[in-house]
Scaffold this motif. Structure first.
Motif, PDB file in Angstrom:
ATOM      1  N   MET A  99       0.788  -1.136   0.153  1.00  0.00           N
ATOM      2  CA  MET A  99       0.006  -0.148   0.116  1.00  0.00           C
ATOM      3  C   MET A  99       0.800   1.298   0.047  1.00  0.00           C
ATOM      4  O   MET A  99       0.556   2.153  -0.811  1.00  0.00           O
ATOM      5  N   THR A 100       1.993   1.156   0.524  1.00  0.00           N
ATOM      6  CA  THR A 100       2.796   2.436   0.880  1.00  0.00           C
ATOM      7  C   THR A 100       3.425   2.821  -0.527  1.00  0.00           C
ATOM      8  O   THR A 100       3.290   4.095  -0.903  1.00  0.00           O
ATOM      9  N   GLY A 101       3.650   1.917  -1.483  1.00  0.00           N
ATOM     10  CA  GLY A 101       4.240   2.074  -2.811  1.00  0.00           C
ATOM     11  C   GLY A 101       3.013   2.615  -3.741  1.00  0.00           C
ATOM     12  O   GLY A 101       3.568   3.526  -4.422  1.00  0.00           O
ATOM     13  N   ALA A 102       1.730   2.435  -3.272  1.00  0.00           N
ATOM     14  CA  ALA A 102       0.750   2.806  -4.192  1.00  0.00           C
ATOM     15  C   ALA A 102       0.409   4.245  -3.814  1.00  0.00           C
ATOM     16  O   ALA A 102       0.134   5.276  -4.619  1.00  0.00           O
ATOM     17  N   VAL A 103       0.669   4.777  -2.406  1.00  0.00           N
ATOM     18  CA  VAL A 103       0.389   5.810  -2.094  1.00  0.00           C
ATOM     19  C   VAL A 103       1.518   6.988  -2.676  1.00  0.00           C
ATOM     20  O   VAL A 103       1.349   7.992  -2.838  1.00  0.00           O
ATOM     21  N   VAL A 104       2.661   6.514  -2.369  1.00  0.00           N
ATOM     22  CA  VAL A 104       3.929   7.042  -2.876  1.00  0.00           C
ATOM     23  C   VAL A 104       3.679   7.565  -4.511  1.00  0.00           C
ATOM     24  O   VAL A 104       4.023   8.428  -5.194  1.00  0.00           O
ATOM     25  N   ALA A 105       3.249   6.250  -5.229  1.00  0.00           N
ATOM     26  CA  ALA A 105       2.917   6.533  -6.572  1.00  0.00           C
ATOM     27  C   ALA A 105       2.131   7.591  -6.968  1.00  0.00           C
ATOM     28  O   ALA A 105       1.950   8.209  -7.865  1.00  0.00           O
ATOM     29  N   GLY A 106       0.826   7.585  -6.207  1.00  0.00           N
ATOM     30  CA  GLY A 106      -0.357   8.304  -6.476  1.00  0.00           C
ATOM     31  C   GLY A 106       0.120   9.787  -6.091  1.00  0.00           C
ATOM     32  O   GLY A 106      -0.155  10.554  -6.945  1.00  0.00           O
ATOM     33  N   LEU A 107       0.979   9.876  -4.864  1.00  0.00           N
ATOM     34  CA  LEU A 107       1.531  11.299  -4.745  1.00  0.00           C
ATOM     35  C   LEU A 107       2.234  11.860  -5.696  1.00  0.00           C
ATOM     36  O   LEU A 107       2.372  13.133  -5.980  1.00  0.00           O
TER      37      LEU A 107
ATOM     38  N   VAL B 255      -9.037  20.035  -9.567  1.00  0.00           N
ATOM     39  CA  VAL B 255      -8.226  18.840 -10.202  1.00  0.00           C
ATOM     40  C   VAL B 255      -7.341  18.178  -9.143  1.00  0.00           C
ATOM     41  O   VAL B 255      -7.344  16.828  -8.877  1.00  0.00           O
ATOM     42  N   VAL B 256      -6.394  18.973  -8.730  1.00  0.00           N
ATOM     43  CA  VAL B 256      -5.458  18.496  -7.769  1.00  0.00           C
ATOM     44  C   VAL B 256      -5.940  17.780  -6.580  1.00  0.00           C
ATOM     45  O   VAL B 256      -5.689  17.047  -5.844  1.00  0.00           O
ATOM     46  N   ALA B 257      -6.778  18.766  -6.057  1.00  0.00           N
ATOM     47  CA  ALA B 257      -7.680  18.275  -4.553  1.00  0.00           C
ATOM     48  C   ALA B 257      -8.219  17.019  -4.779  1.00  0.00           C
ATOM     49  O   ALA B 257      -8.288  15.984  -3.991  1.00  0.00           O
ATOM     50  N   VAL B 258      -9.020  16.877  -5.911  1.00  0.00           N
ATOM     51  CA  VAL B 258      -9.704  15.666  -5.976  1.00  0.00           C
ATOM     52  C   VAL B 258      -8.685  14.441  -6.212  1.00  0.00           C
ATOM     53  O   VAL B 258      -9.133  13.356  -5.586  1.00  0.00           O
ATOM     54  N   LEU B 259      -7.871  14.585  -6.955  1.00  0.00           N
ATOM     55  CA  LEU B 259      -6.912  13.347  -7.273  1.00  0.00           C
ATOM     56  C   LEU B 259      -6.108  13.125  -5.896  1.00  0.00           C
ATOM     57  O   LEU B 259      -6.211  11.987  -5.634  1.00  0.00           O
ATOM     58  N   PHE B 260      -5.746  14.015  -5.150  1.00  0.00           N
ATOM     59  CA  PHE B 260      -5.098  13.862  -3.960  1.00  0.00           C
ATOM     60  C   PHE B 260      -6.176  13.116  -3.004  1.00  0.00           C
ATOM     61  O   PHE B 260      -5.409  12.128  -2.214  1.00  0.00           O
ATOM     62  N   VAL B 261      -7.478  13.498  -2.795  1.00  0.00           N
ATOM     63  CA  VAL B 261      -8.307  12.809  -1.888  1.00  0.00           C
ATOM     64  C   VAL B 261      -8.746  11.354  -2.514  1.00  0.00           C
ATOM     65  O   VAL B 261      -8.671  10.125  -1.719  1.00  0.00           O
ATOM     66  N   LEU B 262      -8.603  11.213  -3.550  1.00  0.00           N
ATOM     67  CA  LEU B 262      -8.779   9.820  -4.244  1.00  0.00           C
ATOM     68  C   LEU B 262      -7.701   8.894  -4.210  1.00  0.00           C
ATOM     69  O   LEU B 262      -7.877   7.863  -4.082  1.00  0.00           O
ATOM     70  N   VAL B 263      -6.371   9.473  -4.193  1.00  0.00           N
ATOM     71  CA  VAL B 263      -5.174   8.614  -3.678  1.00  0.00           C
ATOM     72  C   VAL B 263      -5.694   8.152  -2.243  1.00  0.00           C
ATOM     73  O   VAL B 263      -5.385   6.905  -2.096  1.00  0.00           O
ATOM     74  N   PHE B 264      -5.729   8.722  -1.448  1.00  0.00           N
ATOM     75  CA  PHE B 264      -6.185   8.372  -0.114  1.00  0.00           C
ATOM     76  C   PHE B 264      -7.355   7.603   0.037  1.00  0.00           C
ATOM     77  O   PHE B 264      -7.170   6.438   0.901  1.00  0.00           O
ATOM     78  N   ALA B 265      -8.436   7.722  -0.694  1.00  0.00           N
ATOM     79  CA  ALA B 265      -9.498   6.687  -0.577  1.00  0.00           C
ATOM     80  C   ALA B 265      -9.303   5.371  -0.988  1.00  0.00           C
ATOM     81  O   ALA B 265      -9.694   4.409  -0.416  1.00  0.00           O
ATOM     82  N   ASN B 266      -8.447   5.280  -1.921  1.00  0.00           N
ATOM     83  CA  ASN B 266      -7.942   4.142  -2.613  1.00  0.00           C
ATOM     84  C   ASN B 266      -7.187   3.336  -1.441  1.00  0.00           C
ATOM     85  O   ASN B 266      -7.305   2.378  -1.329  1.00  0.00           O
TER      86      ASN B 266
ATOM     87  N   ALA C  58      -0.980   1.385  11.159  1.00  0.00           N
ATOM     88  CA  ALA C  58      -0.767   1.548   9.580  1.00  0.00           C
ATOM     89  C   ALA C  58      -1.606   2.622   9.217  1.00  0.00           C
ATOM     90  O   ALA C  58      -1.694   3.639   8.414  1.00  0.00           O
ATOM     91  N   ALA C  59      -3.178   2.503   9.784  1.00  0.00           N
ATOM     92  CA  ALA C  59      -4.312   3.523   9.407  1.00  0.00           C
ATOM     93  C   ALA C  59      -3.945   4.746   9.947  1.00  0.00           C
ATOM     94  O   ALA C  59      -4.161   5.763   9.290  1.00  0.00           O
ATOM     95  N   ARG C  60      -3.513   4.758  11.104  1.00  0.00           N
ATOM     96  CA  ARG C  60      -3.241   6.156  11.826  1.00  0.00           C
ATOM     97  C   ARG C  60      -1.963   6.766  11.035  1.00  0.00           C
ATOM     98  O   ARG C  60      -2.136   7.930  10.820  1.00  0.00           O
ATOM     99  N   LEU C  61      -0.987   6.021  10.406  1.00  0.00           N
ATOM    100  CA  LEU C  61       0.108   6.634   9.730  1.00  0.00           C
ATOM    101  C   LEU C  61      -0.362   7.235   8.466  1.00  0.00           C
ATOM    102  O   LEU C  61      -0.209   8.478   8.196  1.00  0.00           O
ATOM    103  N   ALA C  62      -1.378   6.566   7.826  1.00  0.00           N
ATOM    104  CA  ALA C  62      -1.819   7.047   6.640  1.00  0.00           C
ATOM    105  C   ALA C  62      -2.897   8.070   6.715  1.00  0.00           C
ATOM    106  O   ALA C  62      -2.640   9.129   5.853  1.00  0.00           O
ATOM    107  N   VAL C  63      -3.486   8.124   7.707  1.00  0.00           N
ATOM    108  CA  VAL C  63      -4.403   9.422   8.095  1.00  0.00           C
ATOM    109  C   VAL C  63      -3.528  10.402   8.203  1.00  0.00           C
ATOM    110  O   VAL C  63      -3.731  11.518   7.884  1.00  0.00           O
ATOM    111  N   THR C  64      -2.432  10.458   9.173  1.00  0.00           N
ATOM    112  CA  THR C  64      -1.462  11.512   9.441  1.00  0.00           C
ATOM    113  C   THR C  64      -0.766  11.965   8.286  1.00  0.00           C
ATOM    114  O   THR C  64      -0.641  13.314   7.964  1.00  0.00           O
ATOM    115  N   VAL C  65      -0.447  11.115   7.241  1.00  0.00           N
ATOM    116  CA  VAL C  65       0.152  11.591   6.172  1.00  0.00           C
ATOM    117  C   VAL C  65      -0.918  12.501   5.268  1.00  0.00           C
ATOM    118  O   VAL C  65      -0.588  13.464   4.566  1.00  0.00           O
ATOM    119  N   GLN C  66      -1.983  12.009   5.113  1.00  0.00           N
ATOM    120  CA  GLN C  66      -3.099  12.689   4.465  1.00  0.00           C
ATOM    121  C   GLN C  66      -3.458  14.002   5.072  1.00  0.00           C
ATOM    122  O   GLN C  66      -3.451  15.182   4.371  1.00  0.00           O
TER     123      GLN C  66
END
Length: 133
Positions: free
Chosen positions: A1-9, A39-50, A94-102
């Motif tokens: 999952m971390t790789g997908a978030v980094v790629a998404g960002l 566009v950038v805000a929606v894409l950012f939110v979609l990365v984290f939703a995924n 892991a979930a808390r880390l992901a939310v903190t990054v968002q």
């Protein structure tokens, strides 16, 4: 999952650069700037939703309830908007880390990216008006 978030960002960053270049060539830079922010805000939110959906699929206990795609999108929007209803909460590290990054990324996005877009719009408007010689 971390790789997908980094790629998404990374994709978010590339889209931002593309949008800034488009503002610099636009006949309507204000409209283009607003579009860029959306566009950038929606894409950012979609990365984290995924990411939240993937995390919940791998570990159903990652959040206070299992998240389907709609729940994950809803949660990502509430985090981005800093609403924090409390109906869904990260439980595991892991979930808390992901939310903190968002949350940190959202602050950067709202402050830093908005500033970049406003500067690009102002520069383009200045060039269109012929004030640069």
């Amino acid at each position: 999952m971390t790789g997908a978030v980094v790629a998404g960002l990374a994709v978010v960053a590339l889209v931002l650069l593309w949008q800034l270049r488009a503002i610099g060539r636009s006949r309507h830079p204000v409209r283009r700037g607003v579009r860029a922010l959306v566009v950038v805000a929606v894409l950012f939110v979609l990365v984290f939703a995924n990411a939240y959906h993937a995390l919940s699929t791998v570990d159903a206990g990652a959040f206070s309830e299992p998240l389907d795609r709609l729940d994950a999108a809803y949660f990502a929007v509430t985090v981005f908007a800093t609403v924090g209803f409390g109906d869904i909460a990260p439980v595991t590290g892991a979930a808390r880390l992901a939310v903190t990054v968002q949350m940190c990324g959202g602050v950067v996005l709202v402050g830093g990216v908005a500033r970049l877009v406003v500067r690009a719009v102002a520069e383009r408007r200045r060039r269109i008006s012929g004030q640069d010689g």
